[in-house]
Design a protein around this motif. Structure first.
Motif, mmCIF file in Angstrom:
data_model
loop_
_atom_site.group_PDB
_atom_site.id
_atom_site.type_symbol
_atom_site.label_atom_id
_atom_site.label_comp_id
_atom_site.label_asym_id
_atom_site.label_seq_id
_atom_site.Cartn_x
_atom_site.Cartn_y
_atom_site.Cartn_z
ATOM 1 N N ASP A 16 14.039 -0.961 13.717
ATOM 2 C CA ASP A 16 15.282 -0.190 13.737
ATOM 3 C C ASP A 16 15.040 1.220 13.193
ATOM 4 O O ASP A 16 15.629 2.199 13.674
ATOM 5 N N PHE A 17 14.174 1.317 12.190
ATOM 6 C CA PHE A 17 13.831 2.630 11.634
ATOM 7 C C PHE A 17 13.217 3.513 12.718
ATOM 8 O O PHE A 17 13.570 4.694 12.864
ATOM 9 N N ALA A 18 12.299 2.919 13.500
ATOM 10 C CA ALA A 18 11.660 3.680 14.584
ATOM 11 C C ALA A 18 12.685 4.112 15.617
ATOM 12 O O ALA A 18 12.648 5.250 16.109
ATOM 13 N N MET A 19 13.624 3.231 15.974
ATOM 14 C CA MET A 19 14.671 3.612 16.928
ATOM 15 C C MET A 19 15.571 4.696 16.329
ATOM 16 O O MET A 19 15.999 5.622 17.021
ATOM 17 N N GLY A 20 15.831 4.564 15.026
ATOM 18 C CA GLY A 20 16.646 5.566 14.360
ATOM 19 C C GLY A 20 15.993 6.941 14.397
ATOM 20 O O GLY A 20 16.673 7.961 14.593
ATOM 21 N N GLU A 21 14.659 6.968 14.230
ATOM 22 C CA GLU A 21 13.929 8.231 14.316
ATOM 23 C C GLU A 21 14.021 8.825 15.715
ATOM 24 O O GLU A 21 14.220 10.035 15.882
ATOM 25 N N ARG A 22 13.903 7.958 16.719
ATOM 26 C CA ARG A 22 13.935 8.446 18.106
ATOM 27 C C ARG A 22 15.316 8.943 18.521
ATOM 28 O O ARG A 22 15.437 9.853 19.341
ATOM 29 N N HIS A 23 16.357 8.365 17.943
ATOM 30 C CA HIS A 23 17.712 8.692 18.402
ATOM 31 C C HIS A 23 18.553 9.416 17.346
ATOM 32 O O HIS A 23 19.773 9.596 17.531
ATOM 33 N N GLY A 24 17.915 9.863 16.274
ATOM 34 C CA GLY A 24 18.610 10.678 15.279
ATOM 35 C C GLY A 24 19.706 9.946 14.540
ATOM 36 O O GLY A 24 20.750 10.537 14.222
ATOM 37 N N LEU A 25 19.503 8.679 14.210
ATOM 38 C CA LEU A 25 20.530 7.900 13.524
ATOM 39 C C LEU A 25 20.447 8.087 12.016
ATOM 40 O O LEU A 25 19.370 8.306 11.454
ATOM 41 N N GLU A 26 21.588 7.959 11.367
ATOM 42 C CA GLU A 26 21.636 7.998 9.914
ATOM 43 C C GLU A 26 20.995 6.730 9.355
ATOM 44 O O GLU A 26 21.091 5.651 9.938
ATOM 45 N N LYS A 27 20.318 6.887 8.208
ATOM 46 C CA LYS A 27 19.669 5.747 7.575
ATOM 47 C C LYS A 27 20.411 5.425 6.278
ATOM 48 O O LYS A 27 20.360 6.190 5.324
ATOM 49 N N ILE A 28 21.094 4.293 6.284
ATOM 50 C CA ILE A 28 21.942 3.924 5.157
ATOM 51 C C ILE A 28 21.358 2.698 4.457
ATOM 52 O O ILE A 28 21.263 1.619 5.047
ATOM 53 N N ASN A 29 20.990 2.866 3.195
ATOM 54 C CA ASN A 29 20.415 1.777 2.415
ATOM 55 C C ASN A 29 21.536 1.076 1.656
ATOM 56 O O ASN A 29 22.159 1.666 0.773
ATOM 57 N N ILE A 30 21.793 -0.178 1.986
ATOM 58 C CA ILE A 30 22.936 -0.873 1.372
ATOM 59 C C ILE A 30 22.550 -1.718 0.167
ATOM 60 O O ILE A 30 23.426 -2.237 -0.524
ATOM 61 N N PHE A 31 21.233 -1.877 -0.094
ATOM 62 C CA PHE A 31 20.788 -2.721 -1.204
ATOM 63 C C PHE A 31 20.106 -1.902 -2.287
ATOM 64 O O PHE A 31 19.474 -0.871 -2.011
ATOM 65 N N ASP A 32 20.202 -2.405 -3.521
ATOM 66 C CA ASP A 32 19.430 -1.810 -4.607
ATOM 67 C C ASP A 32 18.085 -2.517 -4.705
ATOM 68 O O ASP A 32 17.738 -3.348 -3.852
ATOM 69 N N GLU A 33 17.317 -2.243 -5.757
ATOM 70 C CA GLU A 33 15.950 -2.775 -5.849
ATOM 71 C C GLU A 33 15.895 -4.288 -6.049
ATOM 72 O O GLU A 33 14.858 -4.910 -5.857
ATOM 73 N N THR A 34 17.035 -4.894 -6.436
ATOM 74 C CA THR A 34 17.061 -6.355 -6.584
ATOM 75 C C THR A 34 17.783 -7.021 -5.419
ATOM 76 O O THR A 34 18.136 -8.200 -5.494
ATOM 77 N N ALA A 35 17.993 -6.263 -4.331
ATOM 78 C CA ALA A 35 18.641 -6.767 -3.115
ATOM 79 C C ALA A 35 20.088 -7.175 -3.369
ATOM 80 O O ALA A 35 20.575 -8.172 -2.819
ATOM 81 N N HIS A 36 20.786 -6.396 -4.197
ATOM 82 C CA HIS A 36 22.227 -6.538 -4.359
ATOM 83 C C HIS A 36 22.898 -5.325 -3.719
ATOM 84 O O HIS A 36 22.333 -4.215 -3.733
ATOM 85 N N VAL A 37 24.088 -5.523 -3.178
ATOM 86 C CA VAL A 37 24.791 -4.460 -2.472
ATOM 87 C C VAL A 37 25.174 -3.359 -3.457
ATOM 88 O O VAL A 37 25.704 -3.621 -4.547
ATOM 89 N N VAL A 38 24.890 -2.112 -3.061
ATOM 90 C CA VAL A 38 25.136 -0.964 -3.936
ATOM 91 C C VAL A 38 26.627 -0.613 -3.959
ATOM 92 O O VAL A 38 27.441 -1.194 -3.232
ATOM 93 N N GLU A 39 26.980 0.344 -4.791
ATOM 94 C CA GLU A 39 28.368 0.798 -4.898
ATOM 95 C C GLU A 39 28.868 1.364 -3.569
ATOM 96 O O GLU A 39 28.100 1.899 -2.780
#
Length: 891
Positions: free
Chosen positions: A283-306
């Motif tokens: 998905d990251f590669a497709m995002g690079e090809r199509h100019g998509l925003e990259k949204i990280n929803i997890f913190d370092e312990t894999a819990h959903v961020v604010e």
């Protein structure tokens, strides 16, 4: 001459031999012709010996001892790896048990705690390696966190950084939420799991042809919170009308585009693929090809961020359940399918890895791949078995940039410094707190440490003086061979080749020897959690180091995996027994007892040269010469299993069972006949012990101490001269081998017939031999010896001799041997007994075959039960074949 003890005491003898070798300083490098330097693959500093280590170390020690005896300049370099994640995890647990955490005490004190842990437990595995009899140079140990080694690691980083081979970038990495660090692609372990494929409805912003929504299929509904696009395949023309449209992402009320990309498989799910660029590498590669925003929803312990409402703070698993419930509640859960798929897990803690967008350090491998590939394609480095060559080349061909940063505190800290005043950044060989550009004092060092494999890639040369004392490398690098497991061809072997070809412009080793993976008896991987692992120290305590080593060598084949024959108590997880290791111990005992017999018959012995006084002498000398050639070539070609089998056959069968028996009459004689027999026995035993020594060092060294020595002989067997094939070649005598081979074959055939039918060894038998024409004369000349050794009353040999009535036949090389059983066996009763046994065995075989062909049984039964039944069926079928052969023989 001191008499050998009647019983071989493994514990006492092995400790005494260890003391002798260490006190004699025999493990250090000595002068020699040619070089054999080997580096031990560094085990984790806080680890314990497991069966993989035992196999690896046994093979290496056999190779090293062999080369040392051949007069090579030999050194086996010892060392351990700091094992960043493993050690930090153990220290974290220790601190937690004390009610504190590393965050509380800070980085410096935590590193001190890691050093304390290392100093307390670091030598444990080294002592175990020593106990195995491994002739490692214990006087010069190395550790990947030693000051001189750390300097080499830092130089590699700085040089590659300044050569534009190291860069920092924001990429998708495999993230372990438990260890809270990035994990290399090659360290991820894939596990097959039963999951689900959720089909979710995404509303279209504007309906298309009366359709209000599309359906996306996903195995990870929780990541939809970070979706920034939906992709379809350009080959799926039914969906062309949707390309360019937008959907309203549920929950988030985010408009995201629908686009086409060749990555999408039109046949997967609904054909609509949700795209989450921050949580999937494709998905990251497709995002690079199509100019998509990259949204990280997890913190370092894999819990959903604010910022995600009710989902904020949820774990991945909790978020998945909540998202699916939300979709179902709002009528947007289309349907759910069962789905079997592979999931990446951390190789250390077994947690499911999270593809996670984060800023990391990478090695750009494009400039390193070429020389490392050419080193193998040119033949300069050879893999054994050869099939692993293609595995290496395929991996190298597909190699991606290597993530080398780890979010740990224990390890080699990345030597990059930043000035917070002017933005200066550089990689430095020395720490600094002053900016060389603006003179400011707000300078900080990068927080991350280097991947453990980054530091261990220098192993062959940083353990030998590089970078400060490179003169020490001369003549000892490239090293002779690397012995390792297939699991780390990519993780370690390839990277060692890349580093060595870059910094030294030469290969790190000439050969890479990949040994088989040792599995549990039931064919599964050995593991602590399953309780099926075998502790090598338990094997040594029960059977002795030589027995364990020899059994392991017999398992070295071209197979990818081998099963270790051991029974483990399921409750206590302790070793019950290991039948194959027990057999190896019997071999150790055989060597000891045969040597006691020879040494116990040396009264009146005086040194002298061996002389082939009899045909039996010529035969054993010839067999010894051939053994020397087979063993020398076998170890040189890393064919350790074949070498072990040849050694066993020679010593047990040819030397003990036959030659010693041939010699007994001459030992009872007097004068020259007895003396020459003594000299010949000592000569054969001495050379046999030398050939056995690399595989079984303890028992051979202990026996060799008692042997009469020539003047000027070395003080220990491990440094004595190897029986080179060239020096023994003149003893090869094909005619003697053929003649005595025929004698052994015929006598062995008669003896096996006695055993099969329960006939007393004292009972004489009439024997007829149907021999090939060229063997008739030979057997006629040996008839008197055959008659005595096989207790034969009448002996006849002829080409084409017919099989007598009521006789048992045994085929040997070049002849058929018929032992007449008239009056010895009740044929009618024997036929009745065998027919009854045949019927029972056939019934048992049918029962087990039916059971093992039942899919229901195979699906439900535990693997060890299935394996046990298969072994039982094989045993029954073998017994049945032997019974049917006897029935046929009796007519």
């Amino acid at each position: 001459m001191e008499e050998m003890p009647k019983t071989y005491d493994t514990a006492a003898v092995e400790q005494r031999m260890l003391d002798k070798w260490l006190e004699g300083d025999y493990y250090r490098r000595s002068a020699g012709v040619g070089d054999c330097t080997v580096t031990i693959p560094p085990p984790n500093v806080t680890g314990k010996l497991h069966m993989g280590h035992a196999m690896d170390d046994t093979i290496q020690d056999t190779f090293v001892r062999f080369n040392r005896m051949r007069g090579r300049s030999t050194r086996w370099i010892l060392g351990t790896d700091h094992a960043g994640i493993a050690t930090q995890t153990k220290v974290d647990k220790k601190l937690a048990a004390e009610g504190i955490s590393r965050r509380e005490i800070g980085r410096d004190k935590f590193i001190d705690a890691c050093w304390d842990w290392t100093n307390e437990y670091g030598g444990f595995i080294v002592e175990q390696v020593k106990r195995m009899g491994c002739s490692v140079d214990f006087s010069d140990p190395h550790f990947t966190m030693d000051e001189d080694y750390a300097k080499g690691v830092r130089k590699v980083f700085c040089d590659w950084y300044h050569d534009d081979l190291i860069y920092r970038g924001k990429r998708i990495v495999n993230w372990c939420p438990h260890c809270t660090t990035a994990i290399a692609d090659d360290e991820a372990e894939y596990k097959e799991e039963d999951g689900h494929l959720w089909h979710l409805r995404y509303p279209l912003v504007e309906p298309i042809d009366g359709q209000d929504y599309i359906v996306v299929a996903t195995t990870r509904p929780e990541t939809m919170l970070g979706d920034t696009g939906v992709a379809v395949s350009p080959k799926d023309h039914d969906k062309d009308k949707f390309v360019g449209a937008k959907v309203m992402l549920p929950i988030m009320d985010r408009e995201i585009p629908i686009f086409s990309d060749f990555y999408v498989d039109a046949g997967f799910g609904s054909g609509f693929v949700k795209v989450t660029p921050a949580h999937d590498p494709n998905d990251f590669a497709m995002g690079e090809r199509h100019g998509l925003e990259k949204i990280n929803i997890f913190d370092e312990t894999a819990h959903v961020v604010e910022g995600y409402g009710q989902f904020t703070g949820m774990s991945r698993e909790e978020c998945r359940e909540a998202v699916v419930a939300w979709f179902e509640e709002h009528g947007l859960l289309d349907h759910v399918e069962d789905h079997h798929h592979s999931v990446m897990h951390c190789y250390r803690c077994d947690s499911a890895l999270e593809p996670w967008l984060s800023e990391q350090w990478f090695v750009a491998v494009d400039k390193l791949k070429g020389p490392a590939t050419e080193a193998v394609t040119s033949g300069n480095i050879k893999f054994h078995p050869e099939r692993w060559t293609q595995s290496y080349l395929t991996w190298m061909e597909n190699l991606k940039d290597w993530c080398i940063s780890r979010q740990l505190w224990w390890g080699h800290r990345i030597p990059v410094f930043y000035c917070e005043d002017c933005g200066w950044e550089d990689a430095l060989m020395e720490d600094t707190d002053v900016c060389p550009k603006c003179g400011g004092h707000h300078v900080r060092q990068d927080e991350d440490v280097l991947d453990t494999w980054f530091s261990s890639q220098l192993w062959t040369f940083a353990t030998q003086g590089w970078p400060d004392n490179i003169e020490l490398l001369k003549g000892h690098h490239p090293t002779a061979a690397l012995f390792t497991a297939r699991d780390i061809i990519a993780l370690w072997v390839a990277r060692m080749i890349m580093a060595s070809t870059y910094f030294l412009d030469e290969i790190p080793f000439h050969d890479v020897v990949i040994y088989a993976t040792i599995l549990a008896k039931d064919g599964t991987r050995m593991s602590k959690s399953k309780g099926n692992g075998v502790n090598p120290m338990d094997l040594i305590e029960k059977y002795g180091a030589d027995a364990m080593r020899f059994n392991l060598l017999t398992l070295v084949t071209n197979n990818q995996d081998v099963r270790f024959d051991a029974n483990i108590d399921k409750k206590t997880r302790e070793l019950i027994d290991s039948p194959r290791t027990e057999q190896a111990r019997s071999f150790v005992t055989k060597i000891w007892n045969a040597s006691r017999f020879v040494l116990g018959n040396l009264e009146g012995f005086t040194p002298g040269e061996p002389v082939a006084r009899t045909q039996a002498d010529a035969w054993i000398f010839s067999r010894l010469a051939r053994l020397s050639k087979v063993v020398t070539e076998g170890i040189s070609a890393y064919q350790f299993g074949e070498v072990a089998r040849e050694l066993h056959n020679f010593f047990w069968n040819e030397f003990c069972d036959w030659y010693i028996e041939f010699s007994k009459a001459s030992l009872r004689a007097e004068g020259e006949e007895r003396l020459q027999t003594q000299r010949n026995l000592v000569f054969v035993l001495d050379n046999a012990l030398r050939l056995l020594h690399p595989a079984m060092p303890f028992v051979t060294e202990a026996i060799w101490e008692h042997l009469p020595k020539a003047e000027g002989e070395k003080p220990a067997l491990m440094v004595a001269a190897w029986p080179e094939p060239e020096t023994l070649a003149s003893w090869i005598d094909p005619e003697a081998e053929r003649a005595v081979g025929m004698l052994c074959g015929v006598v062995g055939a008669v003896r096996s017939t006695r055993a099969r039918y329960g006939i007393s060894p004292k009972q004489e038998l009439a024997v007829v031999v149907n021999a090939q024409p060229e063997n008739v004369t030979v057997l006629e000349e040996l008839s008197s010896q055959i008659s005595v050794m096989a207790r034969v009353s009448e002996f006849a040999v002829a080409a084409g001799a017919p099989k007598p009535a009521e006789s048992a036949a045994v085929v040997v090389e070049g002849a058929e041997v018929y032992s007449v059983l008239t009056g010895m066996v009740d044929f009618d009763a024997e036929r009745t007994r065998l027919a009854k046994e045949q019927k029972k065995l056939a019934g048992d075989a049918a029962k087990f075959s039916k059971k093992l062909s039942n899919p229901g049984f195979l699906a439900k039964a535990a693997p060890e039960i299935v394996e046990k039944d298969r072994a039982k069926l094989a045993e029954i079928e073998d017994q049945l074949a032997r019974v049917e052969a006897q029935l046929a023989e009796l007519g």
